[in-house]
Every structure is written in structure tokens, then in C-alpha cells.
Design a protein around this motif. Structure first.
Motif, PDB file in Angstrom:
ATOM      1  N   LEU A 127      -6.194  12.029  -3.526  1.00  0.00           N
ATOM      2  CA  LEU A 127      -4.823  11.763  -3.320  1.00  0.00           C
ATOM      3  C   LEU A 127      -3.789  12.836  -3.144  1.00  0.00           C
ATOM      4  O   LEU A 127      -2.738  12.680  -3.117  1.00  0.00           O
ATOM      5  N   SER A 175      -8.346   2.884   5.481  1.00  0.00           N
ATOM      6  CA  SER A 175      -9.220   3.530   5.022  1.00  0.00           C
ATOM      7  C   SER A 175     -10.191   2.536   4.131  1.00  0.00           C
ATOM      8  O   SER A 175      -9.738   1.655   3.655  1.00  0.00           O
ATOM      9  N   GLN A 216      -3.623   2.954   4.865  1.00  0.00           N
ATOM     10  CA  GLN A 216      -4.010   1.599   5.509  1.00  0.00           C
ATOM     11  C   GLN A 216      -5.213   2.121   6.589  1.00  0.00           C
ATOM     12  O   GLN A 216      -5.036   2.619   7.547  1.00  0.00           O
ATOM     13  N   LEU A 234      -8.649   1.112  -4.383  1.00  0.00           N
ATOM     14  CA  LEU A 234      -7.698   1.938  -5.213  1.00  0.00           C
ATOM     15  C   LEU A 234      -6.418   0.974  -5.387  1.00  0.00           C
ATOM     16  O   LEU A 234      -5.966   1.007  -6.267  1.00  0.00           O
ATOM     17  N   TYR A 235      -6.225   0.135  -4.433  1.00  0.00           N
ATOM     18  CA  TYR A 235      -5.123  -0.727  -4.431  1.00  0.00           C
ATOM     19  C   TYR A 235      -5.325  -1.898  -5.575  1.00  0.00           C
ATOM     20  O   TYR A 235      -4.687  -2.095  -6.374  1.00  0.00           O
ATOM     21  N   ASP A 244      -9.228   2.709   0.264  1.00  0.00           N
ATOM     22  CA  ASP A 244      -7.735   2.457  -0.092  1.00  0.00           C
ATOM     23  C   ASP A 244      -7.885   0.694  -0.699  1.00  0.00           C
ATOM     24  O   ASP A 244      -7.131   0.729  -1.497  1.00  0.00           O
ATOM     25  N   PHE A 255       0.916  -1.150  -0.013  1.00  0.00           N
ATOM     26  CA  PHE A 255      -0.125  -0.024  -0.091  1.00  0.00           C
ATOM     27  C   PHE A 255       0.844   1.179   0.169  1.00  0.00           C
ATOM     28  O   PHE A 255       0.378   2.239  -0.490  1.00  0.00           O
ATOM     29  N   HIS A 273       0.832   7.696  -7.026  1.00  0.00           N
ATOM     30  CA  HIS A 273      -0.297   8.426  -7.030  1.00  0.00           C
ATOM     31  C   HIS A 273      -0.692   8.794  -8.697  1.00  0.00           C
ATOM     32  O   HIS A 273      -1.714   8.682  -8.965  1.00  0.00           O
ATOM     33  N   LEU A 296      -1.035   4.597   0.220  1.00  0.00           N
ATOM     34  CA  LEU A 296      -2.590   4.887   0.466  1.00  0.00           C
ATOM     35  C   LEU A 296      -2.605   4.714   1.984  1.00  0.00           C
ATOM     36  O   LEU A 296      -1.624   4.122   2.652  1.00  0.00           O
TER      37      LEU A 296
END
Length: 163
Positions: A82, A109, A107, A115-116, A112, A54, A59, A105
Motif C-alpha cells: 500500500l 488485483s 481494481q 482488502l476492501y 484488493d 475501492f 490506506h 485500491l
């Protein structure tokens, strides 16, 4: 949040998805191994674990992917999430200057993990191998009667990932 098209997150990714728990991924991998043994073939495998995954999400690259998936309004919201992040270091009573956060990111959240998964959705795969991912862990298996060819196919897949 907007509709993510089917296929955006690959079928081999089992992290943070409904009906894709760890046990299903383990079952998927052990089935490949079991079937290989039953057919008297060789199974070559590599297990990869991305350390601090992460923290390594770039970004700018993630924003590019988000822009291709979501509407402009959703893209702008995620982009603002971001951008404009800064950090400093405090040691005793001294502080450093502010530095921009260009990767990573948060961790913990809720957003996230998605998003990962979007960031890693384009992991190269090969039709003649099995790719199994669970968040930042990846297993790649190749099966064949000839161990040298199975090993070569596995290495070819690893070379594609390295690029």
C-alpha cells in the motif's frame, strides 16, 4: 497469507466469498420481505451504493486494521503493497509533479477485494434490523407492526453508519 479469524468478515457480507453469491444475498433479503408481508408487518428498507468504493479506501486506516488481524510479517508485506505509490498527470507533453497515493485500491488485483472487505468489516449493525452487504452495496431492513417505529429503527441504524 495467514489465517483470518472467523468473524473478521461479517456474515452479512456476501461479496468475494465462497458460498456467498449474489443470488444467496438476494434470497436472504426477499425472505425477510416475504416473511414480513406474511406476518402483516411493515418492512422499511434503505439501499446504499458506495460510488467508487475501492478508490476511497484510506490506506492508513486499512493498515491499522490489517495490523490487528495478521501477524507482523504479513502486516509488513501488505503495508509495503500500500505504501510508496505515486501518481502524476500528463497533459499533452507536460507532466505534473509526483503526488503520493494515500487512498484507493487497484481494481482487478486479486488481493484488493479481500482488502476492501477487511476495510469495511466494522460496518455498524443493529440486532433489530437486517444488514445485507455485497461488496460496496448495502441493504438495511427493519420490520415491525408499527411503521413509525420501524422507520425510526432504520434511521437509527443509518445514523450509526454515518458516524
Amino acid at each position: 497469507m495467514g489465517r483470518i479469524e472467523k468473524g473478521t468478515i461479517p456474515d452479512h457480507q456476501f461479496g468475494f466469498r465462497q458460498k456467498h453469491a449474489t443470488v444467496e444475498q438476494v434470497h436472504r433479503i426477499t425472505t425477510v420481505i416475504h416473511n414480513t408481508l406474511e406476518s402483516h408487518e411493515y418492512c422499511t428498507a434503505t439501499i446504499l451504493d458506495t460510488s467508487q468504493a475501492f478508490d476511497k479506501v484510506w490506506h492508513e486506516g486499512l493498515q491499522y486494521k490489517i495490523k490487528t488481524i495478521f501477524s507482523d510479517s504479513i502486516y509488513k508485506i501488505l503495508k509495503s503493497y500500500l505504501e510508496n505509490r505515486y501518481f502524476l498527470i500528463k497533459y499533452r507533453e507536460e507532466y505534473t509533479s509526483l503526488y503520493p497515493v494515500l487512498s484507493g485500491l487497484l481494481q482487478g488485483s486479486v488481493l484488493d477485494p479481500l482488502l476492501y472487505l477487511l476495510y469495511t468489516d466494522d460496518l455498524p449493525t443493529m440486532a433489530d434490523s437486517t444488514t445485507a452487504t455485497f461488496t460496496d452495496d448495502t441493504a438495511i431492513l427493519t420490520t415491525l407492526e408499527d411503521p413509525a417505529i420501524a422507520t425510526h429503527r432504520l434511521q437509527t441504524n443509518l445514523n450509526k453508519i454515518q458516524l
